[in-house]
Design a protein around this motif. Structure first.
Motif, PDB file in Angstrom:
ATOM      1  N   ASP A 100      67.992 -36.357   1.422  1.00  0.00           N
ATOM      2  CA  ASP A 100      68.466 -35.868   2.483  1.00  0.00           C
ATOM      3  C   ASP A 100      67.973 -36.566   3.928  1.00  0.00           C
ATOM      4  OD1 ASP A 100      69.901 -34.034   4.349  1.00  0.00           O
ATOM      5  OD2 ASP A 100      69.046 -32.031   2.665  1.00  0.00           O
ATOM      6  N   PRO A 101      68.785 -37.171   5.009  1.00  0.00           N
ATOM      7  CA  PRO A 101      68.136 -37.757   5.566  1.00  0.00           C
ATOM      8  C   PRO A 101      68.132 -36.682   6.901  1.00  0.00           C
ATOM      9  CG  PRO A 101      70.369 -39.415   4.989  1.00  0.00           C
ATOM     10  CD  PRO A 101      69.428 -37.747   3.920  1.00  0.00           C
ATOM     11  N   GLU A 102      69.001 -35.581   6.960  1.00  0.00           N
ATOM     12  CA  GLU A 102      68.732 -34.411   7.822  1.00  0.00           C
ATOM     13  C   GLU A 102      67.755 -33.788   7.789  1.00  0.00           C
ATOM     14  OE1 GLU A 102      71.868 -31.084   9.081  1.00  0.00           O
ATOM     15  OE2 GLU A 102      72.816 -32.586   8.022  1.00  0.00           O
ATOM     16  N   HIS A 158      60.023 -39.892   1.701  1.00  0.00           N
ATOM     17  CA  HIS A 158      59.532 -39.474   0.147  1.00  0.00           C
ATOM     18  C   HIS A 158      60.294 -38.497  -0.906  1.00  0.00           C
ATOM     19  CE1 HIS A 158      58.203 -40.088  -4.243  1.00  0.00           C
ATOM     20  NE2 HIS A 158      57.526 -39.252  -4.401  1.00  0.00           N
ATOM     21  N   ILE A 159      60.079 -37.436   0.319  1.00  0.00           N
ATOM     22  CA  ILE A 159      60.333 -36.348  -0.575  1.00  0.00           C
ATOM     23  C   ILE A 159      61.078 -35.869   0.039  1.00  0.00           C
ATOM     24  CG2 ILE A 159      59.980 -33.592   0.247  1.00  0.00           C
ATOM     25  CD1 ILE A 159      56.340 -33.807   1.011  1.00  0.00           C
ATOM     26  N   THR A 202      64.651 -32.832  10.437  1.00  0.00           N
ATOM     27  CA  THR A 202      64.567 -31.475  10.696  1.00  0.00           C
ATOM     28  C   THR A 202      63.055 -31.587  10.808  1.00  0.00           C
ATOM     29  OG1 THR A 202      66.585 -30.270  10.215  1.00  0.00           O
ATOM     30  CG2 THR A 202      64.310 -28.940  10.962  1.00  0.00           C
ATOM     31  N   SER A 203      62.426 -31.543   9.277  1.00  0.00           N
ATOM     32  CA  SER A 203      60.944 -31.312   9.401  1.00  0.00           C
ATOM     33  C   SER A 203      60.344 -32.785   9.841  1.00  0.00           C
ATOM     34  CB  SER A 203      60.523 -31.726   7.539  1.00  0.00           C
ATOM     35  OG  SER A 203      61.044 -33.296   7.551  1.00  0.00           O
ATOM     36  N   LEU A 204      60.625 -33.722  10.420  1.00  0.00           N
ATOM     37  CA  LEU A 204      59.689 -34.419  11.408  1.00  0.00           C
ATOM     38  C   LEU A 204      59.810 -33.906  13.089  1.00  0.00           C
ATOM     39  CD1 LEU A 204      58.524 -37.308  11.577  1.00  0.00           C
ATOM     40  CD2 LEU A 204      60.575 -38.300  12.515  1.00  0.00           C
TER      41      LEU A 204
END
Length: 245
Positions: free
Chosen positions: A48-50, A43-44, A54-56
């Protein structure tokens, strides 16, 4: 912070039930934490898929906590991600909070609430209740805290972000644990008298065995914590009454 949609919050709570499904020695429940928080990250970072990838990957690293307190961490980290807090700060926050979430959860759930709930079921069985009543009582009492902790944890995590540590210190969790332990001791004394009465049968021998069991329970209980004498007397009386019927 923008409030996460109800659908996203519900999905995080449901996913938190499976947080230990990918437990391993390398990341502990890190991958489970990433699985839990993924709906919020989607959601956040929906534009921005990239950044999402990265966060995942970052949140799939080493992490540990009591499983019932995972929504606290997931909510707080979602709040930090939404506020665009720097990644190193988020990682330091996760490292700082994981020990507290583990110790508080162990003391409250594993060492106090779960034993108390189990002894309640046993006491009901010894008192003559049907097995399914004892099972329902155990599941109801145990999961009242279990589900409540997850819902409450999600809420305070999202609302307080990096301040959840202060909220945990101020919350009456330790008092709840002590109260559950005390009540569990009383139930254990009650169950002990009922068990002695069932084995020995009616008569003076039953009375002496029951009194000895209660005396031992009082001695052990007083060595661990202060026990109200009136409550112990009530438990002894009820145990002898129901056990000899």
């Amino acid at each position: 912070m923008k409030v996460l949609p109800r659908r996203v919050r519900a999905e995080i709570l449901l996913r938190s039930l499976a947080v230990q499904g990918s437990w391993n020695y390398e990341t502990l429940i890190g991958t489970g934490f990433a699985f839990t928080i993924l709906p919020a990250l989607r959601h956040i970072h929906r534009a921005d898929p990239e950044a999402l990838q990265t966060s995942l990957v970052r949140h799939a690293g080493l992490f540990n906590s009591h499983p019932y307190f995972i929504p606290v961490a997931a909510g707080a980290v979602a709040r930090l991600e939404e506020d665009d807090v720097a990644s190193p700060v988020v990682e330091r926050f996760k490292s700082a909070i994981r020990g507290s979430l583990g110790s508080v959860g162990d003391q409250l759930v594993w060492w106090a609430w779960r034993p108390m709930s189990a002894v309640l079921g046993v006491a009901l069985l010894l008192a003559g209740a049907a097995w399914w009543i004892a099972v329902i009582a155990f599941l109801t009492v145990y999961n009242t805290l279990h589900v409540g902790l997850r819902i409450w944890g999600m809420r305070i995590g999202l609302e307080r972000g990096m301040e959840v540590g202060r909220v945990l210190r101020d919350a009456p969790l330790h008092r709840m644990g002590r109260a559950a332990s005390n009540f569990g001791l009383l139930l254990a004394g009650f169950a002990t008298v009922l068990a002695v009465a069932r084995v020995s049968g009616p008569g003076d021998g039953n009375l002496l065995l029951g009194a000895g069991a209660v005396a031992l329970g009082i001695w052990l209980g007083l060595r661990a914590r202060t026990v109200v004498w009136a409550a112990l007397g009530t438990v002894w009386g009820l145990g002898m009454l129901f056990g000899t019927l």
